[in-house]
Design an enzyme around this catalytic site. Structure first.
Site, PDB file in Angstrom:
ATOM      1  CG  HIS A  20     -21.102 -18.190  11.983  1.00 48.91           C
ATOM      2  ND1 HIS A  20     -20.665 -17.102  12.254  1.00 48.91           N
ATOM      3  CD2 HIS A  20     -21.470 -18.579  12.438  1.00 48.91           C
ATOM      4  CE1 HIS A  20     -20.317 -17.282  13.731  1.00 48.91           C
ATOM      5  NE2 HIS A  20     -20.998 -18.287  13.876  1.00 48.91           N
ATOM      6  CG  HIS A  69     -20.754 -15.859  17.452  1.00 46.83           C
ATOM      7  ND1 HIS A  69     -20.414 -17.159  17.823  1.00 46.83           N
ATOM      8  CD2 HIS A  69     -19.384 -15.278  17.691  1.00 46.83           C
ATOM      9  CE1 HIS A  69     -19.480 -17.231  18.150  1.00 46.83           C
ATOM     10  NE2 HIS A  69     -18.952 -15.894  17.981  1.00 46.83           N
TER      11      HIS A  69
END
Length: 614
Positions: free
Chosen positions: A527, A570
Site C-alpha cells: 500500500h 484498504h
C-alpha cells in the site's frame, strides 16, 4: 449565451488527433506524433477512472499502460485465484533496498485487477485532516470527509447483503453507499459463515474494539464484516471492468497497452509545460502530444520515478544521477509510506469447516485506546519523539527538511488522537496452510522513506522504505501481534483453532522476544503512497490541491502518491474517491480553458458551460 455556445462549438473541435483512435491498441506507431487533449500515464485504478470521466467531455483521451489487457485471464477476474498473479508477469514486484518487495498490478486495471478486492473506508478524521497538509482548514474543502465520502459513493454500485449474509453478521446502512456507480460492491457469495468470524467479533469487542455493523459511514475504528469489489457473478469488479469496459466503444478515448512511458516531454517558460510523453514497447518508440494536460497515474513508485527521469525532482539528486534538471522540486519521491505486516496463524480444530470460499471479509481496526488499553502513554510518547522521527526522515533523505516532516507528522499524530485506527487485524479463513490466520499491520506508520531514480535510463527506481525507523511503528506492530495472539487464545475463538503455529510457543510474548521475530519475518502490505504528496511545497509537497505539479502549468498526478499520509483502510475505495474528485477538478479547468470562464464550480456560468461539454 449565444456567444458562449458559438465559442464552445468552435473550440471543442480543436486538438483532435490526426486519425481519431478508440479502444485498445498495441500499435505504438499508430499513436506516435498524435495529439490528444489528455494523456493519462497508467491504466490502473486511478488512471482509468480519470480517463473514463474525461471522455465524457468533448475531448480526446489517450491512456498508456505498461501492462496488457488481461481481463480474460482467470488470475484477474476469478477472485478465488487471488494471489496467483503475485510475482508473475502481472505484478511489477518492485524490490526494496532492504530485501523486501512491493507488489503492484502491471495490467489493465493496475492493482485493482490483482488485489484482494477488500472494500473499506477510513474514518472521517483521516479525510478531514487532508486539507491541513496543503494549507486548508481541518474538515473543510473538497478533500475533507463530506466531499470525499460523496465521491466514494459516486464510484460504487453497492448491493445490500442477502438474508443469509445478514444472518451471518453482515450489516448495511443505505445512506453510506452509492447505488449507481461503476464499481460493483457487495458481500461475497463465498462469505464465511462457520462461526469463527462471529467469535472474532466477540473477542475483539471484549478487548475494546467496538462492533460496527457498517464501517463505511465515517467511523472506521471497530470490528465487523466488510464488503468486496465483486459483481453479481462473484467476479472481480476492477477499474478495467468498471471504468473501461463500458466506454471502450467511445470514439474519443483509446488505451495503448504493453508500452512503458519513458519520459515526460517538457518546455520551459514562466512555468514548465508538459508537451507530451515518450513511450516504448514491442512496436518501437514513440511520442504523443497533449493539448491540455498530461496526467500521471502510474502509482506511488512509478509516478515519482517518471518525474525524476524527466528532470523534475531535487536538482542535487538529479545531477548526481546524471539527469539534467528541468524543475527543482525536491519533494518528488520523498515521504514514502508503506505498511508492515506480520502473520499469526493456528490450525483449525478437527472437523471444523469454515463454510465459505472467501474472500475474507472480517477485519478489526483497533485505535490506540483499544490496542494499548489506554492511549495516553502512547500518544505522549509519540509527541515526545516526533522531532526525532522528523530528524530521522530528513537524515535518510525521506524529507526535504526536518521542519516540514515535523509539521506533517504532527497532523498524523492528531489524527490518531482523534481516534483513528492504528492497526488492522485481518482474519483469514483458510490461510496459511488451510488454518485460520490473522494478517496484522500498522496502518499509520511514522517512518518515512523515499523513491529515487539512479539514472535517466533506469527501469526501476531505488526504493528505500526505512521500515521501523520510528520506534512508534514497532510499538504498534508488537502490540498488534499480541492482540492477534490473544484473540486466538481467547474464548470463543479458541474453540475453532488448535495451538498457535506462527509465531509459535517458542516465541515469547514480550517485546524482547517479539521484536526480533517481527523484524525477521515481516512483509510489506503493498500500500505505498505519499511520494508526490498533495502538501505545501515548503514541507516537501509535489502537487497542489488541484493535483497540479508545483512549477508546472498542465502536469498533474492522480494516484496514491498524492495522499500525504496513510488512511486507516484498504486503499481502493479511497483512491476511487480521489480519482473521481480529480476528474471533476480537471473537467472544470477544461470548461474554463475553452470558455474563458474562471474556474468556480459554484458559479451559474460555470454550471451552464459544463452542459456544453458533458
Amino acid at each position: 449565451m449565444r456567444l458562449l455556445l458559438a465559442l464552445a462549438a468552435g473550440l471543442a473541435t480543436k486538438a483532435q488527433p490526426q486519425a481519431p483512435l478508440q479502444g485498445i491498441t498495441t500499435n505504438g506507431p499508430l499513436v506516435h506524433r498524435q495529439t490528444f487533449d489528455y494523456i493519462v500515464v497508467g491504466g490502473g485504478l486511478a488512471g482509468l477512472t480519470v480517463a473514463n470521466r474525461l471522455s465524457e467531455l468533448n475531448a480526446t483521451v489517450l491512456v498508456i499502460e505498461a501492462g496488457n489487457d488481461d481481463r480474460k485471464d482467470e488470475r484477474v477476474y476469478d477472485i478465488t485465484k487471488y494471489g496467483a498473479a503475485f510475482s508473475s508477469d502481472l505484478d511489477w514486484h518492485w524490490p526494496t533496498a532492504d530485501g523486501k518487495a512491493i507488489m503492484g498490478g502491471k495490467t489493465l486495471g493496475g492493482s485493482s485487477s490483482i488485489n484482494g478486492a477488500t472494500w473499506t473506508r477510513a474514518g472521517r478524521e483521516a479525510y478531514d485532516a487532508l486539507p491541513r497538509f496543503h494549507g486548508g482548514i481541518q474538515g473543510e474543502g473538497r478533500w475533507a470527509w463530506d466531499s470525499m465520502s460523496a465521491y466514494m459513493r459516486k464510484s460504487e454500485a453497492f448491493r445490500p447483503p442477502e438474508a443469509w449474509q445478514v444472518a451471518a453478521g453482515a450489516g448495511y446502512n443505505p445512506s453510506f453507499h452509492g447505488g449507481n456507480g461503476p464499481v460493483q460492491t457487495r458481500f461475497s457469495a463465498g462469505m464465511y459463515r462457520g462461526g469463527h468470524q462471529a467469535a472474532f467479533v466477540q473477542v475483539m469487542s471484549g478487548a475494546g474494539v467496538q462492533h460496527i455493523s457498517d464501517g463505511a459511514g465515517g467511523v472506521g475504528a471497530g470490528v465487523g464484516w466488510h464488503a468486496s469489489s465483486l459483481d453479481s457473478g462473484n467476479w472481480r469488479s476492477s477499474s478495467a471492468t468498471a471504468y473501461w469496459t463500458p466506454v471502450e466503444g467511445r470514439s474519443n478515448i483509446a488505451v495503448l497497452v504493453g508500452h512503458v512511458t519513458t519520459k515526460i516531454e517538457t518546455e520551459a517558460g514562466t512555468t514548465v509545460r508538459a508537451k507530451g510523453v515518450s513511450f516504448s514497447g514491442p512496436s518501437g518508440n514513440g511520442t504523443a502530444y497533449a493539448g491540455a494536460d498530461v496526467i500521471l497515474a502510474a502509482g506511488a513508485i512509478m509516478s515519482p520515478h517518471l518525474l525524476q527521469v524527466s528532470g523534475i525532482g531535487g536538482a542535487t539528486e538529479l545531477k548526481a544521477a546524471g539527469i539534467a534538471p528541468v524543475l527543482d522540486l525536491p519533494g518528488v519521491g520523498r515521504n514514502l509510506q508503506e505498511q508492515t505486516m506480520s502473520t499469526i496463524a493456528a490450525p483449525r480444530v478437527a472437523g471444523y469447516n469454515v463454510n465459505g470460499t472467501g474472500p475474507s471479509n472480517m477485519i478489526a481496526y483497533p485505535n490506540a485506546s483499544a490496542l494499548f488499553g489506554n492511549a495516553t502513554a502512547f500518544n505522549q510518547g509519540v509527541a515526545a519523539n516526533l522531532s526525532s522521527f522528523a530528524e530521522a526522515a530528513f537524515k535518510a533523505g525521506a524529507a526535504v527538511s526536518a521542519e516540514g516532516a515535523l509539521a506533517a507528522l504532527q497532523i498524523q499524530a492528531n489524527v490518531i488522537k482523534r481516534g483513528a485506527a492504528v492497526a488492522e487485524l485481518f482474519l483469514d479463513g483458510g490461510w496459511p496452510n488451510g488454518g485460520l490466520g490473522i494478517n496484522m499491520w500498522t496502518l499509520l506508520p511514522f517512518s518515512r522513506g523515499r523513491v529515487v531514480s539512479p539514472s535517466s535510463s533506469a527501469v526501476y527506481p531505488r526504493i528505500e522504505p526505512n521500515f521501523f525507523s520510528a520506534v512508534a511503528d514497532m510499538q504498534i506492530q508488537a502490540a498488534g501481534v499480541r492482540l492477534a495472539r490473544f484473540a486466538f487464545a481467547s474464548a470463543p475463538l479458541c474453540d475453532f483453532v488448535g495451538s498457535e503455529t506462527m509465531p509459535g510457543p517458542q516465541v515469547g510474548g514480550d517485546d524482547e522476544a517479539l521484536v526480533p521475530w517481527i523484524q525477521y519475518n515481516f512483509g510489506t502490505v503493498s500500500h505505498p503512497l505519499g511520494t508526490c504528496a498533495m502538501m505545501r511545497r515548503e514541507w516537501g509537497g509535489v502537487v497542489d490541491s488541484n493535483l497540479t505539479v508545483y512549477g508546472t502549468s498542465n502536469l498533474r498526478v492522480v494516484d496514491a502518491s498524492v495522499l500525504p499520509m496513510q488512511v486507516s483502510a484498504h486503499l481502493a475505495a479511497t483512491l476511487y474517491g480521489v480519482a473521481e474528485n480529480a476528474a471533476d477538478i480537471i473537467k472544470d479547468a477544461f470548461v474554463a480553458r475553452r470558455t474563458g470562464l474562471a474556474v468556480d464550480v459554484t458559479s451559474s456560468a460555470c454550471r451552464r458551460a459544463r452542459t456544453l461539454f458533458w
